[in-house]
Structure formats: structure tokens, C-alpha cells
Scaffold this motif. Structure first.
Motif, PDB file in Angstrom:
ATOM      1  N   SER A  67      -5.357  -8.814  -8.147  1.00 29.23           N
ATOM      2  CA  SER A  67      -5.489  -7.360  -8.139  1.00 29.23           C
ATOM      3  C   SER A  67      -6.255  -6.890  -6.917  1.00 29.23           C
ATOM      4  O   SER A  67      -5.848  -5.937  -6.234  1.00 29.23           O
ATOM      5  CB  SER A  67      -6.195  -6.896  -9.415  1.00 29.23           C
ATOM      6  N   TYR A  68      -7.357  -7.566  -6.609  1.00 32.86           N
ATOM      7  CA  TYR A  68      -8.156  -7.166  -5.440  1.00 32.86           C
ATOM      8  C   TYR A  68      -7.356  -7.354  -4.154  1.00 32.86           C
ATOM      9  O   TYR A  68      -7.330  -6.460  -3.286  1.00 32.86           O
ATOM     10  CB  TYR A  68      -9.448  -7.971  -5.371  1.00 32.86           C
ATOM     11  N   ASN A  69      -6.686  -8.487  -4.021  1.00 34.40           N
ATOM     12  CA  ASN A  69      -5.910  -8.736  -2.811  1.00 34.40           C
ATOM     13  C   ASN A  69      -4.741  -7.772  -2.678  1.00 34.40           C
ATOM     14  O   ASN A  69      -4.366  -7.382  -1.565  1.00 34.40           O
ATOM     15  CB  ASN A  69      -5.402 -10.177  -2.796  1.00 34.40           C
ATOM     16  N   GLY A  70      -4.145  -7.385  -3.812  1.00 35.94           N
ATOM     17  CA  GLY A  70      -3.055  -6.417  -3.779  1.00 35.94           C
ATOM     18  C   GLY A  70      -3.501  -5.076  -3.243  1.00 35.94           C
ATOM     19  O   GLY A  70      -2.728  -4.360  -2.594  1.00 35.94           O
ATOM     20  N   GLU A  71      -4.752  -4.734  -3.486  1.00 31.95           N
ATOM     21  CA  GLU A  71      -5.286  -3.450  -3.031  1.00 31.95           C
ATOM     22  C   GLU A  71      -5.877  -3.513  -1.626  1.00 31.95           C
ATOM     23  O   GLU A  71      -5.968  -2.498  -0.938  1.00 31.95           O
ATOM     24  CB  GLU A  71      -6.375  -2.974  -3.997  1.00 31.95           C
ATOM     25  N   ASN A  72      -6.271  -4.720  -1.195  1.00 36.00           N
ATOM     26  CA  ASN A  72      -7.043  -4.819   0.049  1.00 36.00           C
ATOM     27  C   ASN A  72      -6.455  -5.762   1.100  1.00 36.00           C
ATOM     28  O   ASN A  72      -7.042  -5.917   2.173  1.00 36.00           O
ATOM     29  CB  ASN A  72      -8.463  -5.283  -0.284  1.00 36.00           C
ATOM     30  N   GLY A  73      -5.335  -6.396   0.792  1.00 31.34           N
ATOM     31  CA  GLY A  73      -4.718  -7.309   1.746  1.00 31.34           C
ATOM     32  C   GLY A  73      -4.749  -8.730   1.229  1.00 31.34           C
ATOM     33  O   GLY A  73      -5.717  -9.160   0.602  1.00 31.34           O
TER      34      GLY A  73
END
Length: 209
Positions: free
Chosen positions: A73-79
Motif C-alpha cells: 500500500s505504501y509503495n503504491g502511493e509513493n513509488g
């Protein structure tokens, strides 16, 4: 399942665990207690170590699934590849979770979003000492030598100008471990061993090989 998910989330979001710091120091990440680990190249890892009760509610597979989802989820939002889950284990009432970060911003953002209070920082950066020494002087910062705890003079600090300097600001005390041997710290930092320190609230400097 919802109840288990809530409990697993609480493990990650719980506060700092009380525990013994490494004795003697190590150049590899010590996962006995929560900490930020800084490599010789200036990259970041964290260990989040928490105790838990009601062991029957816990599953290592479910914990990994929860953490994988949080990272995705974090990587989907931030790269992509900003945060990587290196490992997670449950053993005798202790949960250990290790993460790797592509940048200081990823560490700051991920630990804030998932309330990893033991490793939460307002800012963190790694630079050469020579690049930040002037800033530290303007702030009136005093440094002490890790070898003997005595005040470090300007000449001895500038001799080490090419060494790495961690500059960190936080609202809570942090445990920080460095891969290289610690040389100097600002006088608001407590030295635990040759690779490990504990900071206090506010801005701290840690100089290491």
C-alpha cells in the motif's frame, strides 16, 4: 479474521519495547530491540521488536500477510521499492519485523503512517561531517568523543570531516545503530556501545566511520 488483523496491527503500532541493548556492539543489525540501523553507505533499515500477549491470536503467516499489504500500500502511493519487508518472526511472545528503506523520506513516511513509535522521526539524513559542521556550530552544538566521553575540539572533528554524520530530529528517544564505529556524538546523545546510541527529544548528531 478481523479480530486477528486488529491484533496484528496493534503489534506494529505499539510503543517502544523495553529490552536489553546489545552488549559490546555489532556492525550488523541487532534485532533484540527496536532501532534504526544506518549502513556505511548511508542507507536505512529498522527493527521493530514488540512483546505480545494472548499468543493464540497470532500467526506468523498472518503477520507477514498484514505487513506485505502495508508495504504494498505504501509503495503504491509513493513509488515502487520505497519500503521492503526484510523479515518478520513470532517467537515466544516476541514479534520482530525488519524493514529496508530506499530513502530517508520512505523511513519517515512509513513509520509515521503505521505508527512505529519506536522508530518515528521528524527528519533524518546522512551527510559528510564537513558538510554539516558549520550548521552544528551555528546551533551551538557540543560534541563528545565516543572513545572516552570527553569533549571533542574543533580540530579533531575536522580531521574526521569525510566521515558520515547522521542528523536526526525526533519527538521521542530513539535507538540508532551504525554499521561503522561511532566516533563522536552531540552531547544530548547517550552512547550504549561502539555502534549504538540513544538519542533524546530534539536534534542529534552521530558521527561514524
Amino acid at each position: 479474521m478481523k479480530k486477528r488483523k486488529a491484533v496484528l496491527a496493534a503489534v506494529l503500532a505499539a510503543g517502544m519495547m523495553t529490552g536489553c541493548l546489545g552488549i559490546g556492539g555489532s556492525s550488523t543489525l541487532n534485532s533484540e530491540s527496536s532501532r534504526i540501523f544506518v549502513t556505511e553507505e548511508g542507507t536505512f533499515q529498522t527493527a521493530t521488536v514488540e512483546s505480545y500477549a494472548q499468543q493464540d491470536y497470532y500467526s506468523a503467516d498472518e503477520l507477514k500477510s498484514f505487513l506485505d499489504e502495508a508495504v504494498s500500500s505504501y509503495n503504491g502511493e509513493n513509488g515502487q521499492d520505497q519500503v521492503t519487508l526484510d523479515s518478520c518472526t513470532l517467537d515466544n511472545g516476541t514479534a520482530r519485523m525488519m524493514f529496508h528503506y530506499a530513502s530517508p523520506e520512505a523511513l519517515i513516511g512509513f513509520t509515521a503512517k503505521y505508527e512505529d513509535k519506536a522508530n518515528q522521526v521528524e527528519s533524518i539524513a546522512v551527510s559528510r561531517l564537513t558538510d554539516v559542521y558549520g550548521q552544528s556550530e551555528s546551533e551551538g552544538m557540543t560534541f563528545i568523543k565516543a572513545s572516552d566521553g570527553k569533549k571533542a575540539d574543533r580540530k579533531s572533528l575536522l580531521k574526521r570531516g569525510e566521515n558520515q554524520a547522521i542528523i536526526v530530529t525526533s519527538e521521542n528517544p530513539l535507538t540508532i545503530q551504525t554499521q561503522g564505529k561511532i566516533l563522536f556524538v552531540s552531547d544530548n546523545v547517550v552512547i550504549k556501545d561502539k555502534h549504538t546510541v540513544q538519542t533524546t527529544k530534539g536534534k542529534s548528531y552521530i558521527i561514524y566511520k
